[in-house]
Design an enzyme around this catalytic site. Structure first.
Site, PDB file in Angstrom:
ATOM      1  N   CYS A   1      39.184  31.743  14.593  1.00 55.83           N
ATOM      2  CA  CYS A   1      39.666  32.713  13.599  1.00 55.83           C
ATOM      3  C   CYS A   1      41.105  33.200  13.715  1.00 55.83           C
ATOM      4  O   CYS A   1      41.759  33.376  12.690  1.00 55.83           O
ATOM      5  CB  CYS A   1      38.716  33.897  13.586  1.00 55.83           C
ATOM      6  SG  CYS A   1      37.100  33.411  12.964  1.00 55.83           S
TER       7      CYS A   1
ATOM      8  N   GLU B   1      33.019  41.188   9.621  1.00 55.58           N
ATOM      9  CA  GLU B   1      32.401  41.217  10.947  1.00 55.58           C
ATOM     10  C   GLU B   1      33.496  41.212  12.023  1.00 55.58           C
ATOM     11  O   GLU B   1      34.435  40.445  11.946  1.00 55.58           O
ATOM     12  CB  GLU B   1      31.488  39.982  11.103  1.00 55.58           C
ATOM     13  CG  GLU B   1      30.708  39.979  12.382  1.00 55.58           C
ATOM     14  CD  GLU B   1      30.048  41.331  12.629  1.00 55.58           C
ATOM     15  OE1 GLU B   1      29.219  41.769  11.829  1.00 55.58           O
ATOM     16  OE2 GLU B   1      30.392  41.975  13.649  1.00 55.58           O
TER      17      GLU B   1
ATOM     18  N   LYS C   1      40.227  43.369   7.951  1.00 57.34           N
ATOM     19  CA  LYS C   1      39.710  42.310   8.827  1.00 57.34           C
ATOM     20  C   LYS C   1      40.844  41.374   9.249  1.00 57.34           C
ATOM     21  O   LYS C   1      40.989  41.038  10.433  1.00 57.34           O
ATOM     22  CB  LYS C   1      38.601  41.540   8.094  1.00 57.34           C
ATOM     23  CG  LYS C   1      38.104  40.320   8.819  1.00 57.34           C
ATOM     24  CD  LYS C   1      37.489  40.635  10.166  1.00 57.34           C
ATOM     25  CE  LYS C   1      37.386  39.413  11.031  1.00 57.34           C
ATOM     26  NZ  LYS C   1      36.905  39.641  12.366  1.00 57.34           N
TER      27      LYS C   1
HETATM   28  P1  NAD Z   1      30.271  28.558  11.152  1.00 57.72           P
HETATM   29  O1  NAD Z   1      31.032  27.363  10.737  1.00 57.72           O
HETATM   30  O2  NAD Z   1      29.735  28.660  12.545  1.00 57.72           O
HETATM   31  O3  NAD Z   1      29.008  28.767  10.172  1.00 57.72           O
HETATM   32  C1  NAD Z   1      29.102  28.698   8.783  1.00 57.72           C
HETATM   33  C2  NAD Z   1      27.820  28.053   8.260  1.00 57.72           C
HETATM   34  O4  NAD Z   1      27.791  28.145   6.828  1.00 57.72           O
HETATM   35  C3  NAD Z   1      27.675  26.564   8.580  1.00 57.72           C
HETATM   36  O5  NAD Z   1      26.496  26.342   9.346  1.00 57.72           O
HETATM   37  C4  NAD Z   1      27.611  25.872   7.198  1.00 57.72           C
HETATM   38  O6  NAD Z   1      26.736  24.762   7.173  1.00 57.72           O
HETATM   39  C5  NAD Z   1      27.105  26.999   6.335  1.00 57.72           C
HETATM   40  N1  NAD Z   1      27.393  26.834   4.899  1.00 57.72           N
HETATM   41  C6  NAD Z   1      28.577  26.575   4.302  1.00 57.72           C
HETATM   42  N2  NAD Z   1      28.446  26.542   2.975  1.00 57.72           N
HETATM   43  C7  NAD Z   1      27.144  26.789   2.701  1.00 57.72           C
HETATM   44  C8  NAD Z   1      26.392  26.896   1.486  1.00 57.72           C
HETATM   45  N3  NAD Z   1      26.972  26.777   0.296  1.00 57.72           N
HETATM   46  N4  NAD Z   1      25.065  27.136   1.590  1.00 57.72           N
HETATM   47  C9  NAD Z   1      24.466  27.278   2.807  1.00 57.72           C
HETATM   48  N5  NAD Z   1      25.139  27.199   3.978  1.00 57.72           N
HETATM   49  C10 NAD Z   1      26.461  26.956   3.923  1.00 57.72           C
HETATM   50  O7  NAD Z   1      31.205  29.803  10.834  1.00 57.72           O
HETATM   51  P2  NAD Z   1      31.230  31.232  11.588  1.00 57.72           P
HETATM   52  O8  NAD Z   1      31.970  31.116  12.877  1.00 57.72           O
HETATM   53  O9  NAD Z   1      29.869  31.809  11.572  1.00 57.72           O
HETATM   54  O10 NAD Z   1      32.166  32.049  10.599  1.00 57.72           O
HETATM   55  C11 NAD Z   1      31.713  32.440   9.311  1.00 57.72           C
HETATM   56  C12 NAD Z   1      32.731  33.416   8.730  1.00 57.72           C
HETATM   57  O11 NAD Z   1      32.778  34.592   9.560  1.00 57.72           O
HETATM   58  C13 NAD Z   1      34.160  32.896   8.663  1.00 57.72           C
HETATM   59  O12 NAD Z   1      34.774  33.422   7.512  1.00 57.72           O
HETATM   60  C14 NAD Z   1      34.815  33.495   9.897  1.00 57.72           C
HETATM   61  O13 NAD Z   1      36.192  33.683   9.723  1.00 57.72           O
HETATM   62  C15 NAD Z   1      34.122  34.839  10.013  1.00 57.72           C
HETATM   63  N6  NAD Z   1      34.041  35.388  11.366  1.00 57.72           N
HETATM   64  C16 NAD Z   1      33.761  34.574  12.429  1.00 57.72           C
HETATM   65  C17 NAD Z   1      33.643  35.142  13.708  1.00 57.72           C
HETATM   66  C18 NAD Z   1      33.317  34.284  14.914  1.00 57.72           C
HETATM   67  O14 NAD Z   1      33.322  34.835  16.017  1.00 57.72           O
HETATM   68  N7  NAD Z   1      33.024  33.011  14.783  1.00 57.72           N
HETATM   69  C19 NAD Z   1      33.783  36.531  13.880  1.00 57.72           C
HETATM   70  C20 NAD Z   1      34.053  37.320  12.765  1.00 57.72           C
HETATM   71  C21 NAD Z   1      34.178  36.746  11.506  1.00 57.72           C
HETATM   72  C1  UGA Z   2      38.138  37.531  17.810  1.00 58.74           C
HETATM   73  C2  UGA Z   2      38.173  39.051  17.705  1.00 58.74           C
HETATM   74  O1  UGA Z   2      38.218  39.615  19.015  1.00 58.74           O
HETATM   75  C3  UGA Z   2      36.943  39.575  16.963  1.00 58.74           C
HETATM   76  O2  UGA Z   2      37.054  40.985  16.777  1.00 58.74           O
HETATM   77  C4  UGA Z   2      36.854  38.894  15.600  1.00 58.74           C
HETATM   78  O3  UGA Z   2      35.688  39.310  14.927  1.00 58.74           O
HETATM   79  C5  UGA Z   2      36.813  37.395  15.795  1.00 58.74           C
HETATM   80  O4  UGA Z   2      38.007  36.971  16.517  1.00 58.74           O
HETATM   81  C6  UGA Z   2      36.835  36.628  14.510  1.00 58.74           C
HETATM   82  O5  UGA Z   2      37.227  37.137  13.492  1.00 58.74           O
HETATM   83  O6  UGA Z   2      36.471  35.457  14.624  1.00 58.74           O
HETATM   84  P1  UGA Z   2      36.933  35.778  19.392  1.00 58.74           P
HETATM   85  O7  UGA Z   2      37.926  34.819  18.829  1.00 58.74           O
HETATM   86  O8  UGA Z   2      35.504  35.401  19.403  1.00 58.74           O
HETATM   87  O9  UGA Z   2      37.020  37.174  18.608  1.00 58.74           O
HETATM   88  O10 UGA Z   2      37.303  36.108  20.903  1.00 58.74           O
HETATM   89  P2  UGA Z   2      38.442  37.003  21.592  1.00 58.74           P
HETATM   90  O11 UGA Z   2      37.831  37.714  22.723  1.00 58.74           O
HETATM   91  O12 UGA Z   2      39.195  37.812  20.624  1.00 58.74           O
HETATM   92  O13 UGA Z   2      39.403  35.888  22.203  1.00 58.74           O
HETATM   93  C7  UGA Z   2      40.211  35.079  21.362  1.00 58.74           C
HETATM   94  C8  UGA Z   2      41.151  34.254  22.227  1.00 58.74           C
HETATM   95  O14 UGA Z   2      42.121  35.099  22.847  1.00 58.74           O
HETATM   96  C9  UGA Z   2      40.440  33.515  23.378  1.00 58.74           C
HETATM   97  O15 UGA Z   2      41.011  32.235  23.519  1.00 58.74           O
HETATM   98  C10 UGA Z   2      40.740  34.388  24.586  1.00 58.74           C
HETATM   99  O16 UGA Z   2      40.719  33.686  25.803  1.00 58.74           O
HETATM  100  C11 UGA Z   2      42.141  34.872  24.251  1.00 58.74           C
HETATM  101  N1  UGA Z   2      42.502  36.139  24.941  1.00 58.74           N
HETATM  102  C12 UGA Z   2      41.818  37.274  24.659  1.00 58.74           C
HETATM  103  C13 UGA Z   2      43.547  36.137  25.840  1.00 58.74           C
HETATM  104  O17 UGA Z   2      44.191  35.095  26.095  1.00 58.74           O
HETATM  105  N2  UGA Z   2      43.884  37.325  26.446  1.00 58.74           N
HETATM  106  C14 UGA Z   2      43.232  38.484  26.197  1.00 58.74           C
HETATM  107  O18 UGA Z   2      43.600  39.531  26.792  1.00 58.74           O
HETATM  108  C15 UGA Z   2      42.161  38.463  25.280  1.00 58.74           C
END
Ligand code: NAD
Ligand code: UGA
Length: 474
Positions: free
Chosen positions: A283, A172, A227
């Site tokens: 992340c 994602e 990713k």
């Molecule tokens: P999160 O911590 O918000 O959510 C994860 C959820 O999974 C929790 O609510 C937890 O209770 C649940 N969980 C864990 N083990 C479980 C199990 N065995 N059965 C049922 N539920 C279970 O995490 P997130 O921010 O959604 O991130 C999830 C993944 O996606 C991570 O690998 C992260 O790196 C990736 N990711 C996050 C973002 C982001 O913007 N947060 C963007 C892209 C990718």
């Molecule tokens: C980031 C990536 O942008 C997503 O593509 C990815 O899916 C995600 O991580 C993930 O894997 O979790 P996110 O962390 O939600 O998304 O937000 P960003 O907009 O990337 O910002 C990350 C950090 O960088 C923030 O603290 C933001 O303030 C900072 N940032 C961003 C800067 O300081 N300068 C910039 O120009 C852009």
């Protein structure tokens, strides 16, 4: 050739990714039943709350999507096994934090939750199930998942067939704060896998709203690695521009002008060139540490050191902010009231994971400051957890102990403050009336802007002193 027809999806993990991602799939594919499951009861309860203001995460546009799909073909539940049993497709979208002990502690991803999901899917799935890695994972994790799935968990009954599985990677790329837009109009959707039929099935789902040419197909390992590399490149740009900001401050250049000058080169591009207090979020740091670990594992120490520097620069950037502020406030902030505007790691989210505001606030508390913290979306209980300290309504004065309190309005935070420190670029901070705020501050009063949200002319006209990140003085 078999074509999998998908009627029912289960997503394990109702977090920042699982919730919004599945909500958009359900919204765009009303013929598919989507069930998002989680072990965390209170999170599921919040997703089911009729009051859409109480959803567990704040994302612009999320409420509208949830209100269209929830109860129709989108369900949130804690019945994990049942949802797996009735699904044709299972997304694994659980947390993959950095390991904090054992082999690889501090760098490798902790895959215990992913493995637990794979075992549960192996035990409860029926018929053929396409299992999709949505979590961000180290390269070759799909092989581990496949090995678990292919190990029979129990002997089938006489006329029962063993369940079968295909494993795909579908990372994602959404960013918090723009998740719904990113999901509805993605730059690309990436699907990795060698089972063409399963890839077609997933691709068909996305094709209900994503143009086919934006659905990229690769092998599993390219998808998993892409990713990590996408996040590493994005974070690298931020560390690069933050390093330039420091150089601007020392030379009289202005980082905003430099970013414009280099960003108009189409080969460089203008995005992700905003200098700031350092990147936060759950992340970037974790994924680069994971990348560094992988490089070391594959005996590539020079490559590991190259990426590690992106994090070191980010730590340095966060650490230097408090020092700069103390220096300008006559070398001490003990007993001084400082208004912190913004605690989320970026605007338009209530997420504080790895927010630079945490380390900067902790540094200032260590110096004995009295912090008045405002954020339009972050829960004060979350701030207390992040600072490992309860709020205090009485100021400790000059005894050296730092205290903090939550301020429901900007005006409350700024009342009597020696300085305002802007750490998150919330839109409302761009529209503040500095004339009015200057009147309630203690002179000589400062504005420290780490996000380039204020107008320097307005600040000067209000009689306030100002420091802007990346702005040199002549
Ligand atoms: P999160 O911590 O918000 O959510 C994860 C959820 O999974 C929790 O609510 C937890 O209770 C649940 N969980 C864990 N083990 C479980 C199990 N065995 N059965 C049922 N539920 C279970 O995490 P997130 O921010 O959604 O991130 C999830 C993944 O996606 C991570 O690998 C992260 O790196 C990736 N990711 C996050 C973002 C982001 O913007 N947060 C963007 C892209 C990718
Ligand atoms: C980031 C990536 O942008 C997503 O593509 C990815 O899916 C995600 O991580 C993930 O894997 O979790 P996110 O962390 O939600 O998304 O937000 P960003 O907009 O990337 O910002 C990350 C950090 O960088 C923030 O603290 C933001 O303030 C900072 N940032 C961003 C800067 O300081 N300068 C910039 O120009 C852009």
């Amino acid at each position: 050739m078999t074509i999998y027809s998908v009627h029912s999806i289960c997503c394990i993990g109702a977090g920042y990714v699982g919730g919004p991602t599945m909500a958009v799939i359900a919204d765009r594919c009303p013929h598919i039943t989507v069930t998002v499951v989680d072990l965390n009861d209170s999170r599921i309860e919040a997703w089911n709350n009729p009051d859409l203001n109480q959803l567990p995460i704040y994302e612009p546009g999320l409420e509208a999507v949830i209100s269209r799909a929830r109860g129709r073909n989108l369900f949130f539940s804690t019945s994990v096994n049942e949802a797996i049993a009735s699904a044709d497709m299972v997304f694994i979208s659980v947390n993959t934090p950095t390991k904090n002990k054992g082999i690889g502690a501090g760098q490798a991803s902790d895959l215990r939750w992913v493995e637990a999901c794979a075992r549960q899917v192996a035990q409860y799935a029926q018929g053929h199930t396409v299992v999709i890695e949505k979590s961000t994972l180290p390269v070759r994790t799909a092989a581990v998942i496949k090995a678990i799935l292919d190990t029979p968990q129990c002997q089938p009954g006489e006329n029962e067939a063993l369940p079968t599985f295909s494993v795909l990677s579908n990372p994602e790329f959404l960013a918090e704060g723009t998740a719904i837009r990113d999901l509805e109009q993605p730059d690309r959707v990436l699907i990795g896998g060698d089972d063409e039929v399963a890839v077609d099935a997933l691709s068909t789902i996305y094709s209900y709203w994503v143009p086919t040419e934006k659905i990229l197909r690769t092998n599993l390992w390219s998808s998993e690695l892409s990713k990590l590399i996408a996040n590493a490149f994005l974070a690298q740009r931020i560390s690069s521009i933050n390093s330039v900001a420091a150089l601007c401050e020392s030379t009289g250049a202005d980082v905003r002008e430099v970013a414009l000058a280099i960003g108009t080169d189409s080969r460089i591009g203008s995005k992700f060139l905003s200098a700031g207090p350092g990147f936060g979020g759950s992340c970037f740091k974790k994924d680069i540490l994971n990348l560094v670990y992988l490089c070391r594992h594959f005996s590539l120490p020079e490559v590991a050191a190259y990426w590690e520097q992106v994090i070191e620069l980010n730590n340095w950037q966060q650490n230097r902010i408090a020092g700069l502020l103390v220096q300008r406030l006559f070398g001490t902030v003990t007993g001084k009231r400082l208004a912190i505007l913004g605690f989320a790691f970026k605007a338009d989210t209530n997420d504080t994971r790895e927010s630079p505001a945490i380390s900067i606030s902790l540094d200032l508390l260590e110096e004995g400051a009295q912090l008045a913290i405002h954020d339009p979306k972050v829960d004060p209980l979350q701030i207390a957890r992040d600072l490992h300290k309860s709020p205090s309504n009485s100021s400790a004065g000059l005894n050296g102990e730092g205290t903090w309190q939550f301020s429901p309005t900007v005006r409350d935070a700024v009342q009597g403050a020696d300085a305002v420190l802007i750490l998150t670029e919330w839109d409302q901070y761009r529209k503040l009336n500095w004339q009015e705020l200057a009147e309630i501050m203690r002179a000589p009063a400062w504005v420290f802007d780490t996000r380039s949200v204020v107008d320097p002319v307005e600040i000067a006209e209000a009689g306030l002193l100002m420091w802007r990140l990346g702005e040199g003085v002549d």
